[in-house]
Scaffold this active site. Sequence first.
Site, PDB file in Angstrom:
ATOM      1  CE  LYS A 176      51.850  -6.368 -30.539  1.00  0.00           C
ATOM      2  NZ  LYS A 176      52.703  -7.507 -30.634  1.00  0.00           N
ATOM      3  CB  CYS A 212      51.692  -7.942 -36.077  1.00  0.00           C
ATOM      4  SG  CYS A 212      52.723  -9.389 -35.873  1.00  0.00           S
TER       5      CYS A 212
HETATM    6  N1  SAJ Z   1      55.012  -0.818 -44.041  1.00  0.00           N
HETATM    7  C1  SAJ Z   1      54.718   0.191 -44.954  1.00  0.00           C
HETATM    8  N2  SAJ Z   1      55.249   1.430 -44.755  1.00  0.00           N
HETATM    9  C2  SAJ Z   1      56.073   1.707 -43.706  1.00  0.00           C
HETATM   10  C3  SAJ Z   1      56.363   0.684 -42.767  1.00  0.00           C
HETATM   11  C4  SAJ Z   1      55.820  -0.575 -42.958  1.00  0.00           C
HETATM   12  O1  SAJ Z   1      53.964  -0.012 -45.926  1.00  0.00           O
HETATM   13  O2  SAJ Z   1      56.536   2.848 -43.614  1.00  0.00           O
HETATM   14  C5  SAJ Z   1      54.430  -2.169 -44.231  1.00  0.00           C
HETATM   15  C6  SAJ Z   1      55.490  -3.270 -44.416  1.00  0.00           C
HETATM   16  O3  SAJ Z   1      55.930  -3.343 -45.751  1.00  0.00           O
HETATM   17  C7  SAJ Z   1      54.700  -4.498 -43.989  1.00  0.00           C
HETATM   18  C8  SAJ Z   1      53.782  -3.959 -42.895  1.00  0.00           C
HETATM   19  O4  SAJ Z   1      53.764  -2.543 -43.047  1.00  0.00           O
HETATM   20  O5  SAJ Z   1      53.897  -4.988 -45.057  1.00  0.00           O
HETATM   21  C9  SAJ Z   1      54.195  -4.313 -41.467  1.00  0.00           C
HETATM   22  O6  SAJ Z   1      55.609  -4.191 -41.329  1.00  0.00           O
HETATM   23  P1  SAJ Z   1      56.319  -3.548 -40.043  1.00  0.00           P
HETATM   24  O7  SAJ Z   1      57.772  -3.595 -40.257  1.00  0.00           O
HETATM   25  O8  SAJ Z   1      55.739  -2.214 -39.777  1.00  0.00           O
HETATM   26  O9  SAJ Z   1      55.847  -4.447 -38.822  1.00  0.00           O
HETATM   27  P2  SAJ Z   1      55.799  -6.037 -38.478  1.00  0.00           P
HETATM   28  O10 SAJ Z   1      54.439  -6.538 -38.790  1.00  0.00           O
HETATM   29  O11 SAJ Z   1      56.949  -6.790 -39.051  1.00  0.00           O
HETATM   30  O12 SAJ Z   1      56.024  -5.980 -36.870  1.00  0.00           O
HETATM   31  C10 SAJ Z   1      55.160  -5.183 -36.066  1.00  0.00           C
HETATM   32  C11 SAJ Z   1      56.011  -4.299 -35.120  1.00  0.00           C
HETATM   33  N3  SAJ Z   1      55.152  -3.275 -34.513  1.00  0.00           N
HETATM   34  C12 SAJ Z   1      55.481  -1.948 -34.545  1.00  0.00           C
HETATM   35  O13 SAJ Z   1      56.472  -1.538 -35.124  1.00  0.00           O
HETATM   36  C13 SAJ Z   1      54.552  -1.009 -33.836  1.00  0.00           C
HETATM   37  C14 SAJ Z   1      56.658  -5.152 -34.045  1.00  0.00           C
HETATM   38  O14 SAJ Z   1      57.344  -4.363 -33.101  1.00  0.00           O
HETATM   39  C15 SAJ Z   1      55.606  -6.016 -33.341  1.00  0.00           C
HETATM   40  O15 SAJ Z   1      56.171  -6.834 -32.322  1.00  0.00           O
HETATM   41  C16 SAJ Z   1      54.964  -6.898 -34.373  1.00  0.00           C
HETATM   42  O16 SAJ Z   1      54.297  -6.039 -35.320  1.00  0.00           O
HETATM   43  C17 SAJ Z   1      53.978  -7.826 -33.664  1.00  0.00           C
HETATM   44  O17 SAJ Z   1      54.325  -8.999 -33.449  1.00  0.00           O
HETATM   45  O18 SAJ Z   1      52.890  -7.374 -33.270  1.00  0.00           O
END
Ligand code: SAJ
Length: 421
Positions: free
Chosen positions: A218, A272
């Site tokens: 994870k 996360c």
């Molecule tokens: N972000 C960027 N650039 C990108 C993608 C995301 O700057 O290309 C930023 C987003 O704007 C945000 C942050 O990253 O601020 C996190 O967003 P996210 O959509 O990547 O992830 P979370 O935090 O909503 O959810 C993540 C997910 N993990 C992965 O995709 C590996 C989810 O599957 C997990 O279950 C969750 O963390 C968790 O609970 O750990």
Amino acid sequence: MSFETISVVGLGYIGLPTAAMFASRKKKVIGVDVNQHAVDTINRGEIHIVEPDLDMLVSAAVQQGYLKAVINPEPADAFLIAVPTPFLPIENEGDIPKPDLRYIEAASKAVAPVLKKGDLVILESTSPVGATEQMADWLSEARPDLTFPQTHGESADINISHCPERVLPGHVVTELVQNDRVIGGMSKRCSERSVELYKTFVMGECVITNARTAEMAKLTENSSRDVQIAFANELSIICDELDINVWELISLANRHPRVNILQPGPGVGGHCIAVDPWFIVSKTPDKAKLIHTAREVNDSKPYWVFEKVRGMVTEFLEQNTNKSEKDITIACYGLSFKPDIDDLRESPALEIAKQISSNHEGPVIAIEPNIDELDVGNIELVSLDSSLTRADIHVLLVDHSQFKKIRLNADFIIDSKGIWI
Ligand code: SAJ
């Protein structure tokens, strides 16, 4: 032995949908939470969090009598612990954040008195490596009359596993069912019983490993994403200096069949991805160099964006010599931690807006289509139409779908998501 009654401890973004999912498969579910407001809300068939389709699931489960919420744990055949694992308070600037396992400890001690021979306890909370073994120790200290897998392996009275949640906020209901599930039992029997439990509703594959590997899996998933976003954020800073459009650059590079760069932004938010990599770094600080640096790159991005805004204020004044800073209205487009959600917690966009508001002498306005009110500094929440006519400097912080629909024609734009430039 089959699972007649399932208890979910912690009824937040993961625990409540998981509880509702078991209840939707006609299992008797007892949800446990220390928050009386959450307990009362759920028992009315309502929800205290925002997640698509969850309201219908919870309402049906409570109405049909399959789900109830309580403050104190009651006997059950399986217990799923889904409580927060935040950081401990940081003592000195620059210290590596350390995980705070107090909620897991409290949940273990609350559940221990009602455990009986044959029960299964699963830790779902994202945890540092070793947390499941620690939980097993807390349980066994509280119940010396029962045997546990760390001493009795396959023949233990209580089975214990780590099965981390991996669902994306906003897609929880579908991803809970469809995603593959990592099942890390402390023994083979622990894993097998956990698979049996999750197969109640999981359509994805339940893949068996041990507890430590499941914990690390994870953390690895979220660290991998953090490192990749840090690469994109670093590129955006390099490109800004070299006068290259980073979004065009990334789309060109991504045409290579083996390159898939993520998108830069104002920083990484949420509960996360900005947290979990520290669980690896704090455990192995001398080894986790890349993961540590990625955290620093992403954490510093909001301040870089803020400095760009300050630079644009200076530029505006140079071009408008009859005006002073007090006359400049800055608009912040988006405050949530990612697009099309209402969650402002751990949001880099909100952090930037706060920085602007506490340093700028003129009005600061914000457009956040997913919330109705805002109580942050002296930032005024306004409509998109109003900001387009009022603002002198436009700062795009979140790529909400409403913002993607418009083309902004203005001289002073800072676009941290590359949708208007
Ligand atoms: N972000 C960027 N650039 C990108 C993608 C995301 O700057 O290309 C930023 C987003 O704007 C945000 C942050 O990253 O601020 C996190 O967003 P996210 O959509 O990547 O992830 P979370 O935090 O909503 O959810 C993540 C997910 N993990 C992965 O995709 C590996 C989810 O599957 C997990 O279950 C969750 O963390 C968790 O609970 O750990």
